[in-house]
Write an enzyme that holds these catalytic residues in place. Structure first.
Site, short mmCIF file in Angstrom:
data_model
loop_
_atom_site.label_atom_id
_atom_site.label_comp_id
_atom_site.label_asym_id
_atom_site.label_seq_id
_atom_site.Cartn_x
_atom_site.Cartn_y
_atom_site.Cartn_z
N ASP A 202 0.82 -1.21 0.00
CA ASP A 202 0.00 0.00 0.00
C ASP A 202 0.86 1.27 0.00
O ASP A 202 0.77 2.11 0.89
CB ASP A 202 -0.94 -0.01 1.21
CG ASP A 202 -1.96 1.12 1.17
OD1 ASP A 202 -2.36 1.51 0.06
OD2 ASP A 202 -2.33 1.61 2.25
N GLU A 445 4.29 -8.22 6.89
CA GLU A 445 3.00 -8.82 6.59
C GLU A 445 3.05 -9.85 5.46
O GLU A 445 2.25 -9.80 4.52
CB GLU A 445 1.96 -7.74 6.29
CG GLU A 445 1.67 -6.84 7.47
CD GLU A 445 0.56 -5.84 7.19
OE1 GLU A 445 0.04 -5.81 6.05
OE2 GLU A 445 0.20 -5.08 8.10
N TYR A 497 -5.42 -3.38 13.05
CA TYR A 497 -6.21 -2.16 12.81
C TYR A 497 -7.65 -2.41 13.25
O TYR A 497 -8.58 -2.37 12.45
CB TYR A 497 -6.13 -1.78 11.33
CG TYR A 497 -4.77 -1.28 10.90
CD1 TYR A 497 -4.43 0.06 10.97
CD2 TYR A 497 -3.81 -2.18 10.44
CE1 TYR A 497 -3.18 0.51 10.59
CE2 TYR A 497 -2.55 -1.74 10.05
CZ TYR A 497 -2.25 -0.39 10.14
OH TYR A 497 -1.00 0.05 9.76
N GLU A 533 2.29 -1.65 14.07
CA GLU A 533 1.42 -0.75 13.32
C GLU A 533 0.06 -0.70 13.98
O GLU A 533 -0.45 -1.73 14.45
CB GLU A 533 1.24 -1.20 11.86
CG GLU A 533 2.44 -1.06 10.96
CD GLU A 533 2.13 -1.47 9.51
OE1 GLU A 533 0.94 -1.44 9.12
OE2 GLU A 533 3.08 -1.83 8.79
#
Length: 638
Positions: A202, A445, A497, A533
């Site tokens: 991303d 990831e 997240y 994160e």
């Protein structure tokens, strides 16, 4: 196939050779000079259907301007946002750079002077010619490469030196990061030959020559590499060093360690040895000590005989510190260290990933302002100059390789692993002497739940540990019970997240899900954990009360809910928190992104959002609890 067939060139290397040994950062000394080649280069993109016209027509054999239309292109910078051309922004394939430069006559006349061409980084695959002669190739977009070019330049000493660099930004299943090329064959929807580059990360796939291009010199007998490992016992610092010298079978090596005051504190002779420093000034992180980032200068001199003058000299900054990991702590100099920092990107308007000193200095000023003591080089190695600044300021770094977006099972094959091993070797060789670097990250990831991931990461992490003694991690977003790589890391780094990608809009679930995440991971692996994160997008200036997604209030509330859990768990086994992200950054276009990723605490132009002030208050409060701060730093938020 042309897009990914980087090894199509078969050549005999007559005049030059690629350098694969030491990768010391170029520094001027009494025996070394540097000529920077930054500025405007001639540029041309290969828009031919197969993107291979430059090789078929040998553009490197004559001035690029004679091959067709060219434009100016600044180096360093990404090429994507410089032209006023949408086709260039998303271009995939070969682009060509050229620069003519006069080499100092004294370099050419002295046959014993080595002349080296160095490229700080170019994304992704590079081929380099000097005066039409191939001098080197390099795969990988974020690490330096160089070649000795003195012989080819001296062959045509009466003319300017013409440097040609072809760069291909195509990503395949075996590149780092990986990607795929997809051809659209439905001619009712797409023109003939139409293709797109698919990626699983991303951030925008910026390309070009991103860091400085240099010519530098050394003597023919020269210091090729230096390795230091440091520790201390009571108040005595210990520096174990090794110096590799090329061009002399039995060189005389003299080493001196000099403090900031210019006083020599230790000396030794030989290519390997130990320097002992009485009353050592340790290298401490920012906000952990009243004298952070203390650096000695290790001055290395090479003589061909004990009676001769210096043949070569090099000064390496050295910080004396230790790094250790227990079941629940991360220790720097035997003291518990808590990461309160950020994830970043090399990203800015117009320049893309191009190296830019004003931006770098601004970013470090903002890090200090907000009380951040650390950052992760997400998701690739940053410029060496950035690590130099981190060394001086005491900012701690988790140094990450470009292993992001490894989602396809085919990217765990032996070809990918071999390349990944080489990338880690290049990264460790470049950054091994930076005291700010306290941990290596081998991936971000990956699809770590896939069966091939286990043996892949076992070998990769084992190999990395064989290169250097620092802790090793990779950044996971996998389920704790299915992660194949976690058994081999020293520190668990988890991305999550909650209330954003998972249960979007439901702030009330953050606490229970975050508690479960930490407890599950620690129960299984008994290793310290970093929340590597977390965050939420916030469009600057967008407000809502009660908070709704994409507003500054929602981002702030997400952070506050995470922080409540962090404050409980950092008393147990959580050793760090790194916000995603320091600043907004560009991404590929898509329906979930409005001109990039907006999870930054700062805008892309480095203006603070509401979350930046919340984080500043928190980080300084943590620093006051855990550090030994100078008086000026104790109450910055009052």
């Amino acid at each position: 196939m042309w897009l990914v067939n980087f090894t199509c060139l078969t050549v005999v290397w007559t005049w030059c050779h690629c350098l694969h040994a030491g990768m010391l950062f170029p520094r001027e000394s009494p025996t070394r000079e540097i000529k920077e080649l930054n500025g405007l280069w001639t540029f041309r993109a290969d828009f031919s259907q197969n993107r291979n016209a430059g090789f078929e027509k040998a553009w490197f054999k004559r001035p690029l301007s004679e091959t067709g239309p060219v434009i100016d292109m600044p180096v360093p910078s990404s090429f994507n946002d410089v032209p006023q051309d949408a086709q260039m922004r998303d271009f995939i394939g070969w682009v060509w750079y050229e620069r003519e430069v006069w080499v100092p006559m004294r370099w050419l006349q002295d046959q014993s002077t080595r002349i080296v061409l160095r490229v700080g980084s170019a994304h992704y695959y590079s081929v380099v010619w000097v005066n039409g002669v191939l001098v080197t190739e390099h795969e990988g977009g974020h690490l330096p490469f160089e070649a000795e070019v003195g012989a080819v330049i001296r062959k045509d000493a009466g003319i300017p030196c013409r440097i040609t660099i072809a760069v291909n930004n195509t990503l395949s299943l075996n590149t780092l990061p990986p990607g795929t090329i997809q051809y659209m064959t439905d001619h009712s929807k797409y023109p003939p030959g139409y293709f797109v580059q698919n990626i699983n990360f991303d951030f925008f796939n910026y390309a070009g020559i991103h860091r400085s291009v240099l010519l530098y010199t050394t003597p023919e007998a020269y210091i090729d590499d230096i390795t230091v490992q440091t520790t201390f016992l009571d108040s005595t610092g210990i520096v174990n060093y090794s110096v590799a010298v090329v061009g002399s079978d039995r060189p005389t090596v003299k080493v001196a360690l000099v403090g900031k005051d210019g006083r020599c504190v230790a000396t030794a002779n030989g290519t390997t040895g130990i320097l002992k420093v009485a009353e050592v000034n340790l290298w401490w992180p920012y906000l952990m000590h009243d004298n952070p980032g203390y650096l000695y200068s290790m001055e290395v001199r090479v003589q061909l005989t004990a009676e001769s003058g210096d043949k070569d000299s090099y000064a390496l900054p050295v910080g004396v510190r230790t790094v250790n990991v227990t079941e629940s702590k991360f220790l720097i100099n035997s003291k518990p260290f808590y990461f309160h920092g950020v994830n970043k990107h090399e990203d800015s308007d117009i320049r893309g990933k191009g190296f830019d000193w004003p931006l770098i200095v601004k970013d470090f000023n903002l890090l200090k302002w907000m009380g951040a003591n650390s950052f992760r080089t997400s998701h690739y190695p940053y410029a060496e100059e950035i690590l130099d600044v981190a060394d001086r300021l005491g900012i701690v770094v988790i140094d990450e390789c470009p292993g992001v977006g490894i989602k396809d099972i085919r990217s765990f094959d032996p070809i990918s692993l071999d390349h990944h091993l080489v990338v880690m070797e290049e990264l460790v060789r470049r950054d091994k002497n930076h005291p700010s670097v306290v941990m290596w990250s081998v991936a971000n990831e990956p699809a770590a739940e896939m069966p091939p991931a286990g043996p892949y990461f076992k070998q990769l992490i084992s190999h990395t540990k064989s290169l250097d003694s620092r802790p090793v991690t990779f950044i996971t977003d996998s389920n704790y019970s299915r992660d194949q790589g976690a058994p081999y890391v020293d520190v668990i780094c988890v991305n999550s997240y909650f209330s954003w990608y998972h249960d979007p809009g439901h702030l009330e679930v953050i606490s229970i899900q975050l508690h479960s995440q930490f407890d599950d991971w620690y129960r299984k692996y008994q290793k310290p954990i970093i929340q590597s994160e977390y965050g939420a997008d916030a469009v600057p200036g967008l407000h809502s009360d009660p908070p709704t997604m994409f507003t500054e209030e929602y981002q702030k509330t997400v952070l506050q809910n995470y922080h409540k859990v962090f404050d409980q768990k950092r008393k147990e086994f959580v050793v760090g928190e790194l916000i995603w992200n320091f600043a907004d950054f560009m991404t590929a276009q898509g329906i979930t992104r409005v001109v990039g990723n907006k999870k930054g605490m700062f805008t892309r132009q480095r203006q603070p959002k509401t979350g930046a002030f919340l984080l500043r208050e928190r980080y300084w409060r943590i620093a006051n609890e855990t550090g030994v701060l100078p008086t000026w730093a104790k109450y910055p938020c009052q």
